[in-house]
Design a protein around this motif. Structure first.
Motif, short mmCIF file in Angstrom:
data_model
loop_
_atom_site.label_atom_id
_atom_site.label_comp_id
_atom_site.label_asym_id
_atom_site.label_seq_id
_atom_site.Cartn_x
_atom_site.Cartn_y
_atom_site.Cartn_z
N ASP A 1 0.81 -1.21 0.00
CA ASP A 1 0.00 0.00 0.00
C ASP A 1 0.84 1.27 0.00
OD1 ASP A 1 -2.41 -1.35 -0.01
OD2 ASP A 1 -2.62 -1.33 2.16
N VAL A 2 0.38 2.25 -0.75
CA VAL A 2 0.95 3.59 -0.77
C VAL A 2 -0.21 4.54 -0.45
CG1 VAL A 2 2.06 5.38 -2.16
CG2 VAL A 2 2.65 2.97 -2.52
N ILE A 3 0.03 5.47 0.47
CA ILE A 3 -1.02 6.42 0.84
C ILE A 3 -0.46 7.83 0.68
CG2 ILE A 3 -2.57 7.24 2.65
CD1 ILE A 3 -2.38 4.39 3.87
N GLU A 4 -1.11 8.60 -0.19
CA GLU A 4 -0.74 9.99 -0.41
C GLU A 4 -1.77 10.86 0.31
OE1 GLU A 4 -0.86 10.35 -4.66
OE2 GLU A 4 0.99 9.21 -4.93
N SER A 5 -1.31 11.77 1.17
CA SER A 5 -2.21 12.62 1.95
C SER A 5 -2.18 14.05 1.43
CB SER A 5 -1.80 12.60 3.43
OG SER A 5 -1.87 11.28 3.94
N TYR A 6 -3.37 14.64 1.30
CA TYR A 6 -3.53 15.97 0.71
C TYR A 6 -4.41 16.86 1.58
CZ TYR A 6 -1.95 13.57 -3.53
OH TYR A 6 -1.24 12.85 -4.45
N GLN A 7 -4.24 18.16 1.41
CA GLN A 7 -5.08 19.15 2.08
C GLN A 7 -5.45 20.22 1.06
OE1 GLN A 7 -3.20 21.72 5.05
NE2 GLN A 7 -5.08 21.59 6.27
N ILE A 8 -6.66 20.75 1.17
CA ILE A 8 -7.12 21.82 0.29
C ILE A 8 -6.69 23.15 0.91
CG2 ILE A 8 -9.11 22.91 -0.81
CD1 ILE A 8 -8.46 19.94 -1.65
N THR A 9 -6.04 24.00 0.12
CA THR A 9 -5.57 25.30 0.62
C THR A 9 -6.63 26.38 0.40
OG1 THR A 9 -4.59 26.06 -1.46
CG2 THR A 9 -3.20 24.65 -0.05
N GLU A 10 -6.41 27.52 1.01
CA GLU A 10 -7.31 28.67 0.84
C GLU A 10 -7.34 29.13 -0.63
OE1 GLU A 10 -9.36 30.21 2.95
OE2 GLU A 10 -8.82 28.97 4.67
N GLN A 11 -6.25 28.88 -1.36
CA GLN A 11 -6.15 29.27 -2.77
C GLN A 11 -6.75 28.22 -3.71
OE1 GLN A 11 -3.35 29.11 -0.67
NE2 GLN A 11 -3.56 31.26 -0.12
N LYS A 12 -7.44 27.23 -3.14
CA LYS A 12 -8.07 26.14 -3.90
C LYS A 12 -7.03 25.25 -4.59
CE LYS A 12 -12.41 28.49 -4.54
NZ LYS A 12 -12.45 29.90 -4.56
N GLU A 13 -5.86 25.18 -4.00
CA GLU A 13 -4.83 24.26 -4.48
C GLU A 13 -4.94 22.97 -3.67
OE1 GLU A 13 -1.08 27.01 -5.69
OE2 GLU A 13 -1.50 26.82 -3.55
N ILE A 14 -4.31 21.93 -4.21
CA ILE A 14 -4.22 20.66 -3.51
C ILE A 14 -2.78 20.53 -3.04
CG2 ILE A 14 -4.46 18.17 -3.73
CD1 ILE A 14 -6.34 18.76 -6.16
N ARG A 15 -2.60 20.46 -1.72
CA ARG A 15 -1.25 20.40 -1.15
C ARG A 15 -0.98 19.00 -0.62
NH1 ARG A 15 1.48 20.83 3.82
NH2 ARG A 15 -0.45 21.00 4.98
N GLN A 16 0.02 18.34 -1.17
CA GLN A 16 0.42 17.05 -0.63
C GLN A 16 1.28 17.32 0.59
OE1 GLN A 16 2.76 14.45 -3.15
NE2 GLN A 16 2.37 12.70 -1.84
N TYR A 17 0.89 16.72 1.72
CA TYR A 17 1.64 16.96 2.96
C TYR A 17 2.27 15.70 3.54
CZ TYR A 17 -2.52 15.31 5.51
OH TYR A 17 -3.57 14.57 5.99
N GLU A 18 1.93 14.51 3.02
CA GLU A 18 2.54 13.30 3.55
C GLU A 18 2.45 12.17 2.53
OE1 GLU A 18 2.04 12.12 7.84
OE2 GLU A 18 1.02 10.41 6.91
N LEU A 19 3.44 11.29 2.59
CA LEU A 19 3.47 10.09 1.76
C LEU A 19 3.86 8.92 2.66
CD1 LEU A 19 3.43 8.76 -1.09
CD2 LEU A 19 5.85 9.30 -1.25
#
Length: 177
Positions: free
Chosen positions: A66-84
């Motif tokens: 398994d590989v898990i990519e974690s993302y968060q939505i920013t105020e600028q409507k970007e997708i920010r990857q914060y963990e792998l």
């Protein structure tokens, strides 16, 4: 007098239809959308706001872990990857971190944390054989092949969508109930 009533009724009907059309076509709900790029068709979506997180989980095609990519939505409507998170250093997995990121090993798994990789959008090809790409958010776990044909290339982005687009695509939150 009848002519004035008919004209008044016609104007009201026209106004109602005009407002209904506007209501259907004006983007109103922010969502994370999975779009077929060639046709610009929304295949599935999930309503999402700035600060919310989600994960994409899949099985790596070579080492079958398994590989898990974690993302968060920013105020600028970007997708920010914060963990792998991953389990094997085999082909296709990172062995170093970028500036500011940290590398950890815990319970036989590897983590790259403090990532700050931002995307307006990114492309994902939904796996045909083993990958089982799954959207995860909180207690929701939604295999993407429930709404997207395996092998399909999708563009993932944050976008405001209108009511017609909401009716065309699969709402992951509603489909998962």
């Amino acid at each position: 007098m009848k002519s004035i009533k008919k004209s008044y009724l016609f104007v009201l009907l026209f106004l109602f239809l005009f407002l209904a059309i506007i209501f259907l076509y004006i983007p109103s709900k922010q969502a994370l959308v999975f779009v077929e790029p060639d046709r610009d068709k929304i295949l599935c979506f999930v309503p999402i706001s700035a600060g919310e997180t989600f994960k994409i989980k899949y099985k790596h095609s070579i080492h079958l872990t398994d590989v898990i990519e974690s993302y968060q939505i920013t105020e600028q409507k970007e997708i920010r990857q914060y963990e792998l998170e991953y389990e094997d250093f085999a082909i296709g997995m990172p062995s170093e971190v970028a500036e500011g990121e940290t590398f950890e090993m815990k319970d036989g798994k590897y983590y790259i944390k403090n990532m700050n990789r931002r995307f307006e959008q990114f492309i994902l090809r939904v796996g045909k054989v083993r990958a089982n790409h799954t959207f995860v958010q909180g207690h929701i776990s939604f295999p993407l092949t429930k709404a997207i044909e395996p092998g399909t290339r999708v563009r993932i982005q944050v976008k405001k969508i209108n009511i017609l687009q909401q009716m065309e695509g699969v709402n992951i939150l509603e489909h998962n109930k």
